[in-house]
Design a protein around this motif. Structure first.
Motif, mmCIF file in Angstrom:
data_model
loop_
_atom_site.group_PDB
_atom_site.id
_atom_site.type_symbol
_atom_site.label_atom_id
_atom_site.label_comp_id
_atom_site.label_asym_id
_atom_site.label_seq_id
_atom_site.Cartn_x
_atom_site.Cartn_y
_atom_site.Cartn_z
ATOM 1 N N TYR A 111 0.850 -1.278 0.063
ATOM 2 C CA TYR A 111 0.028 0.071 0.075
ATOM 3 C C TYR A 111 0.858 1.350 0.043
ATOM 4 O O TYR A 111 0.822 2.105 -0.971
ATOM 5 N N GLN A 112 1.868 1.486 0.967
ATOM 6 C CA GLN A 112 2.999 2.329 1.141
ATOM 7 C C GLN A 112 3.568 2.495 -0.233
ATOM 8 O O GLN A 112 3.676 3.650 -1.028
ATOM 9 N N LEU A 113 3.913 1.398 -0.775
ATOM 10 C CA LEU A 113 4.715 1.585 -2.335
ATOM 11 C C LEU A 113 3.836 2.106 -3.471
ATOM 12 O O LEU A 113 4.274 2.803 -4.059
ATOM 13 N N GLY A 114 2.473 1.571 -3.404
ATOM 14 C CA GLY A 114 1.752 2.274 -4.464
ATOM 15 C C GLY A 114 1.695 3.846 -4.182
ATOM 16 O O GLY A 114 1.675 4.380 -5.293
ATOM 17 N N LYS B 35 3.167 9.074 -6.384
ATOM 18 C CA LYS B 35 3.845 10.506 -6.167
ATOM 19 C C LYS B 35 5.061 10.807 -6.955
ATOM 20 O O LYS B 35 5.190 11.756 -7.408
ATOM 21 N N ARG B 36 5.619 9.659 -7.487
ATOM 22 C CA ARG B 36 6.782 10.024 -8.487
ATOM 23 C C ARG B 36 6.306 9.959 -10.083
ATOM 24 O O ARG B 36 7.110 10.244 -10.982
ATOM 25 N N GLY B 37 4.938 10.050 -10.112
ATOM 26 C CA GLY B 37 4.184 9.842 -11.406
ATOM 27 C C GLY B 37 4.607 8.548 -12.371
ATOM 28 O O GLY B 37 4.298 8.707 -13.459
ATOM 29 N N TRP B 38 4.725 7.516 -11.605
ATOM 30 C CA TRP B 38 4.854 6.334 -12.267
ATOM 31 C C TRP B 38 3.661 5.658 -12.342
ATOM 32 O O TRP B 38 2.652 5.914 -11.427
ATOM 33 N N GLY C 161 -3.639 9.643 -6.458
ATOM 34 C CA GLY C 161 -4.087 10.100 -7.771
ATOM 35 C C GLY C 161 -3.091 9.517 -8.867
ATOM 36 O O GLY C 161 -3.101 9.983 -10.140
ATOM 37 N N GLY C 162 -2.654 8.212 -8.730
ATOM 38 C CA GLY C 162 -1.934 7.490 -9.399
ATOM 39 C C GLY C 162 -2.881 6.876 -10.517
ATOM 40 O O GLY C 162 -4.015 6.744 -10.436
#
Lengths: 150, 150, 150, 150
Positions: free
Chosen positions: B23-26, B31-34, B56-57
Motif C-alpha cells: 500500500y505504501q509502495l503504491g 507520487k513519482r508519477g509512475w 492520484g496515480g
C-alpha cells in the motif's frame, strides 16, 4: 473508465482515408474521457493513438514483443506480451467496445475474437463478416460508441 | 512513463505487514508519477493499487479472465486476457522494474520470468532466489526504484 | 496414455550428468509406453527425446516459435506456439506428472507452474523449492513415476 | 511426420454432412501416416479424431483448459493450455497444412491465423474469405493434401 479497442492494419498510411478516420476517432475517444486500447504499432494503431494524445487522452498498446520497442510514439501504457500475433485476442478482450478500420488478416482474427467474446463491434471499410455493422463514416461510428456508453 | 510491476500473493490481508508495505509502495509510485502494473486482483495487488489511487496515480491490472470482474476496485486500466495463470509473464514483462512482496507459487513464477527477461527486480519477504535482492523495508525498495529511474 | 513432462536447461551438454539422467529417463518413459512432453529444444529436452526415440517412444515438443525450426531432431509432434517463453506453463500443464532436471530460470518458472497447477513433481539437481522432492538418482525418479501411474 | 490441422465447429452433429466429411478426412489422414492436430473438442474435432483412430492414426488435441477433461475420447495427445479461446492460433500454427470444415467464429479466427502465418489452407463449406480455396468435397481436400505433401 470505458476502454475502446481500435483494430486495423499496421500498414495504413497517413494519406489514406482509413488513417484519417482512425486519427479523428482517437480525438473523439479522448474528448469523451475514454481510453484507447490497441495493438500499439503503426498504421491504424498509430493514427488512433496520435489523435487521442492530441486531445490529452490515454492510450494503451498491447504489444507483440517482450521489449516493446515496436510501440508507436503515442502509446502511454505498454503491455509487453512476448506472444507475437497471439496477443490479438487480448486487444479485443480488453475493449468494452470494438472499432475495426480497414485491416488485413490480423484484423480479421480480431474481428472473429470480438464475435467469439460477444463484444459490441462496428466496422469501417473492413472485412465483410456476418454480424458486423459497417459504418458509413466517423459520425456513425461515434453514434454507435455514444449509444453504447449510455 | 515508467511502469512498475508489483507482484505478490492474492491472499495478503490488510492487517498483514506485506499488505501495508505494498500500500505504501503504491503511494510512492504514484507520487513519482509512475504507473502501477499488477495482476489486478486481491491481496498485494489490491494494496498497491489502493495506495496509488489515493495519491492520484494510474493503475493497470493484467487480469486472468476475459470478463475482468475479478479486478479490485482500484484498477484503472483492465487488460482482460482469458489466459488464467498464463498471464503472469505479461505482468513482469510490462514492468520496467519489478517489486515482489511476499507471495506464493504465482509470485515465484513471476520472479522466474523477471529473471528470464533480465528485469531489475527487488523482493520483500518473498521467495529466496539466487540473484534476487531482498529489501529490509520500504526505504530500500524506494532507493532501488529511485536508482533505477535516474 | 500417460504424458510425462520433463523440464530442464537447454544448455545441458551430453557429457554432463544431468543430460545422462534425462537420456536414461527418456528410455524408461518409452519402455513403459508413456509419452515424453517437453519444450522441444536442446539440452535436457534433447536428451529425454533422444532416449525415448531409441526405445521407440513418442515425443512431443511445445516450441517457442511459430516455425518450429528450433526443435531437436528427436521431437515427433511439434506444437508451434509463437509465444516464446510464455509457452512454459503449457509444458507442465500437459504433463500428468513432471520431472525437473537441473535447469535455470526457465525451469524455475515451470516448477512454479507445476506447483500452481498441483501437479505431482519430482526434481533432480534442480532448484530448491519448498514442496519439491529432490531425487537422489534415476531410480528414485522412476519409483516416483511408477507409484504415480499405478 | 506431417501434421494436418483440422478446424471447424464444436457443434457439428454426426448426422450432418460436415461431420461425415471430417470423419472421412480423419481416416484418410491416418492412412497416409500423418497426424491430426485439432482443438480436441466435440463436433468437427471429434469427427476427425474418430476417423483417424479407426484407421490406427495418431491425434493431438490442443485444449482450452488446464484440466483437459473437455477432450473428446479419440484424442491421444492432450496439450492442456489453460488459455481458453486464445489457444486457437496454436492449432493452426501446429499444422503443416490446414483444413477448415464448416465452423463459426472460432473457425474464422483460425482461418485468419492460417492466413497470417501463410499456411496452405483449404476449406469445405466454411467462411468465405479471400485467399481461401473452397473444396467441392473430400476428393478435392485430399488432392490438396496429397499435392502439398509431395
Amino acid at each position: 473508465m470505458i476502454q475502446v479497442a481500435v483494430i486495423g492494419s499496421s500498414k495504413a498510411l497517413p494519406e489514406e482515408e482509413e488513417y484519417k478516420v482512425a486519427y479523428q476517432l482517437g480525438k473523439e475517444i479522448a474528448k469523451r474521457g475514454w481510453i484507447v486500447v490497441c495493438g500499439g504499432r503503426t498504421g491504424i494503431m498509430e493514427a488512433v493513438c496520435k489523435g487521442a494524445k492530441e486531445e490529452g487522452g490515454l492510450t494503451v498498446g498491447i504489444l507483440p514483443s517482450y521489449e516493446g520497442t515496436e510501440a508507436n510514439p503515442y502509446v502511454d501504457i505498454k503491455i509487453k506480451t512476448g506472444m507475437s500475433h497471439n496477443r490479438n485476442p487480448l486487444v479485443v478482450a480488453s475493449g468494452d467496445v470494438v472499432v475495426a478500420i480497414g485491416g488485413n488478416w490480423g484484423t480479421l482474427s480480431e474481428i472473429a475474437y470480438a464475435l467469439i467474446l460477444e463484444k459490441p463491434i462496428i466496422g469501417y471499410k473492413t472485412h465483410s463478416v456476418e454480424g458486423l455493422i459497417q459504418a458509413r463514416g466517423i459520425d456513425q461510428i461515434l453514434e454507435f460508441l455514444d449509444t453504447f456508453s449510455r
